[in-house]
Scaffold this motif. Structure first.
Motif, short mmCIF file in Angstrom:
data_model
loop_
_atom_site.label_atom_id
_atom_site.label_comp_id
_atom_site.label_asym_id
_atom_site.label_seq_id
_atom_site.Cartn_x
_atom_site.Cartn_y
_atom_site.Cartn_z
N GLY A 71 0.79 -1.22 0.00
CA GLY A 71 0.00 0.00 0.00
C GLY A 71 0.83 1.27 0.00
N ARG A 72 2.12 1.15 -0.22
CA ARG A 72 3.00 2.32 -0.28
C ARG A 72 3.02 2.85 -1.72
NH1 ARG A 72 8.43 0.31 2.69
NH2 ARG A 72 9.22 2.19 1.65
N LEU A 73 1.89 3.45 -2.09
CA LEU A 73 1.67 3.80 -3.49
C LEU A 73 2.65 4.87 -3.98
CD1 LEU A 73 -2.24 3.80 -3.65
CD2 LEU A 73 -0.64 1.92 -4.10
N ASP A 74 2.90 5.88 -3.15
CA ASP A 74 3.83 6.93 -3.58
C ASP A 74 5.23 6.36 -3.81
OD1 ASP A 74 1.78 8.73 -3.39
OD2 ASP A 74 2.40 9.56 -1.46
N ASP A 75 5.67 5.50 -2.89
CA ASP A 75 6.99 4.90 -3.04
C ASP A 75 7.04 3.99 -4.27
OD1 ASP A 75 7.91 6.15 -0.76
OD2 ASP A 75 7.47 4.45 0.55
N ALA A 76 5.96 3.23 -4.48
CA ALA A 76 5.91 2.34 -5.65
C ALA A 76 5.98 3.14 -6.95
CB ALA A 76 4.65 1.49 -5.62
N ALA A 77 5.26 4.26 -7.00
CA ALA A 77 5.25 5.08 -8.21
C ALA A 77 6.61 5.72 -8.45
CB ALA A 77 4.18 6.16 -8.09
N LEU A 98 9.55 4.65 -7.46
CA LEU A 98 10.51 3.63 -7.86
C LEU A 98 10.26 3.18 -9.29
CD1 LEU A 98 12.84 1.73 -7.23
CD2 LEU A 98 11.19 0.13 -6.22
N ALA A 99 9.01 2.90 -9.64
CA ALA A 99 8.69 2.46 -11.00
C ALA A 99 9.09 3.52 -12.02
CB ALA A 99 7.20 2.15 -11.12
N ASP A 100 8.82 4.78 -11.70
CA ASP A 100 9.16 5.86 -12.62
C ASP A 100 10.68 5.96 -12.81
OD1 ASP A 100 8.05 7.94 -14.28
OD2 ASP A 100 8.99 9.37 -12.93
N SER A 101 11.43 5.81 -11.73
CA SER A 101 12.89 5.88 -11.84
C SER A 101 13.44 4.68 -12.60
CB SER A 101 13.52 5.97 -10.45
OG SER A 101 13.36 4.75 -9.72
N LEU A 102 12.84 3.52 -12.40
CA LEU A 102 13.32 2.31 -13.07
C LEU A 102 13.05 2.33 -14.57
CD1 LEU A 102 12.32 -0.37 -10.43
CD2 LEU A 102 14.65 0.20 -11.14
N LEU A 103 12.07 3.12 -15.01
CA LEU A 103 11.82 3.23 -16.44
C LEU A 103 13.02 3.81 -17.17
CD1 LEU A 103 8.09 4.36 -16.73
CD2 LEU A 103 9.09 2.23 -17.56
N GLY A 104 13.84 4.58 -16.45
CA GLY A 104 15.06 5.10 -17.05
C GLY A 104 16.06 4.00 -17.34
N VAL A 105 15.98 2.91 -16.58
CA VAL A 105 16.89 1.77 -16.75
C VAL A 105 16.27 0.71 -17.65
CG1 VAL A 105 18.24 0.00 -15.55
CG2 VAL A 105 17.79 2.20 -14.44
N PHE A 106 14.96 0.49 -17.47
CA PHE A 106 14.23 -0.55 -18.22
C PHE A 106 13.05 0.10 -18.96
CE2 PHE A 106 15.84 -2.53 -14.27
CZ PHE A 106 16.70 -3.47 -14.81
N HIS A 117 5.07 0.07 -16.52
CA HIS A 117 3.95 0.87 -17.00
C HIS A 117 2.65 0.39 -16.36
CE1 HIS A 117 6.15 2.98 -20.28
NE2 HIS A 117 6.91 1.90 -20.24
N ALA A 118 2.52 -0.92 -16.22
CA ALA A 118 1.32 -1.47 -15.57
C ALA A 118 1.24 -1.03 -14.11
CB ALA A 118 1.34 -2.99 -15.66
N ALA A 119 2.38 -1.07 -13.41
CA ALA A 119 2.39 -0.66 -12.01
C ALA A 119 2.00 0.80 -11.86
CB ALA A 119 3.78 -0.90 -11.41
N LEU A 120 2.50 1.66 -12.74
CA LEU A 120 2.14 3.07 -12.67
C LEU A 120 0.66 3.27 -12.98
CD1 LEU A 120 5.36 4.49 -14.35
CD2 LEU A 120 4.57 5.00 -12.02
N GLY A 121 0.12 2.47 -13.89
CA GLY A 121 -1.32 2.54 -14.16
C GLY A 121 -2.14 2.10 -12.97
N LEU A 122 -1.70 1.05 -12.28
CA LEU A 122 -2.41 0.58 -11.09
C LEU A 122 -2.37 1.60 -9.96
CD1 LEU A 122 -1.25 -3.14 -11.14
CD2 LEU A 122 -3.63 -2.35 -11.28
#
Length: 373
Positions: free
Chosen positions: A256-262, A264-272, A279-284
């Motif tokens: 439920g740590r949505l801000d942290d998940a977003a 991290l996912a956004d930063s990882l898009l720079g690598v992957f 993209h799915a995680a950010l949509g969720l």
């Protein structure tokens, strides 16, 4: 995957040395399938398309099953496996393939009936006992016989791969609500030398999902929070950096740590940048926050994704986003589409997908996910 790929390459070389040795290519296709290389499977399928007459009926059915698996056609996958069993009635391997193939089309009772007729300690199955017990335990879980699942995994742990046995045991315990034993087994995983890399962390994520899926959301959230905290503070030696990235995002989302998940996912898009799961995680996350515009943007990106061998995984993510937005009819429609594209309830057990919990009283959803046999 490495040893399967090595075996496939060895078999391919053998077929090249003897042009009449088509059976080697069939076995190579199976090895490539186990290595997760469906492009290689389809390449072999094209080679053998004009050489079907060189195959026995059994080998042709064997090949058909492998090809069907790589395109996510689970009914054809089951038909081919049943044909293998019909053509080789004394083969334990063929019987196992027929039984386990029933699991992919949500027929756990059919699978269970077939598996209970097999002796995994005899003949050509002795080297596959680990697979037999894994399938048996999954069938028992699917029919809700968690007590027997737990009893069998503990009795046959020596015949199974350590990681698989630990996962099945934790899933049974979580379904039964035996929280103290779940916690003890998770702790054991971090000291078990044969459970390595990301496996103890993945075990915790499975436990969190199973607990929530079986009506214990607070316990599931507690485990997910512990997992996320552990990943925050520990340096993990991961040979698969992409898998580690996904695990970290999944843990934060489950906690439920949505801000942290977003973040991290956004930063990882720079690598992957091409990792569709991010993209799915950010949509969720957007959907959970009530940001319908943002959620729709990521769902649209997934819809436009053109990549072979996704087998409906990206469409399943869109169904989850729709469900998180409260769009029940759209979620059901997308789930049906995902299943037509190759999503299987064996690979993606719907009962542990948290966004689908509100759909459990929907008749159309119930019909899709109920065991068919």
């Amino acid at each position: 995957a490495g040893r399967y790929r090595d075996a496939a390459q060895h078999l391919t070389r053998a077929a090249a040395l003897d042009s009449g040795f088509a059976i080697a290519l069939v076995r190579a296709a199976y090895a490539y399938q186990n290595a997760g290389s469906c492009a290689s499977v389809d390449s072999i399928g094209r080679v053998l398309a004009d050489r079907r007459t060189e195959l026995t009926p059994y080998e042709a059915a064997y090949l058909d099953r492998v090809l069907a698996r790589c395109r996510g056609d689970w009914e054809a996958h089951l038909r081919a496996a049943k044909e293998m069993a019909r053509l080789a009635p004394k083969s334990g391997f063929a019987a196992l393939m027929a039984a386990r193939s029933a699991l992919f089309v949500n027929r756990p009772r059919e699978a269970l009936a077939g598996l209970e007729q097999i002796d995994p300690e005899r003949g050509d199955l002795r080297s596959l006992a680990w697979q037999y017990y894994g399938d048996l335990l999954q069938a028992l879980h699917a029919v809700g016989d968690f007590e027997r699942e737990l009893e069998l995994v503990r009795r046959h742990v020596g015949s199974m791969r350590v990681w698989a046995a630990a996962t099945r045991e934790v899933e049974a315990l979580a379904a039964l609500g035996r929280m103290s034993e779940v916690e003890a087994r998770m702790a054991d995983a971090f000291t078990e030398r044969r459970v390595t890399g990301l496996e103890p962390f993945q075990l915790m994520l499975e436990a969190a999902r199973e607990l929530e899926g079986h009506g214990r959301p607070e316990a599931g959230a507690s485990v997910a929070n512990e997992l996320a905290a552990r990943l925050d503070r520990e340096r993990v030696q991961a040979t698969d950096s992409a898998a580690y990235a996904r695990l970290r995002v999944d843990a934060l989302y489950a906690a439920g740590r949505l801000d942290d998940a977003a973040r991290l996912a956004d930063s990882l898009l720079g690598v992957f940048p091409d990792m569709w799961q991010l993209h799915a995680a950010l949509g969720l996350v957007a959907a959970r926050r009530g940001d319908s515009q943002g959620a729709s943007r990521y769902s649209k990106w997934l819809q436009e994704l053109k990549r072979p061998y996704l087998l409906g995984q990206h469409t399943l993510a869109r169904a989850r986003i729709a469900a998180a937005l409260g769009s029940r009819d759209e979620a059901v429609r997308l789930l049906r589409e995902a299943m037509a594209e190759g999503v299987s309830s064996l690979n993606d057990p719907f009962h542990v997908i948290s966004e689908f919990q509100p759909l459990r009283d929907d008749p159309a959803y119930q019909e899709m996910v109920r065991p068919k046999g």
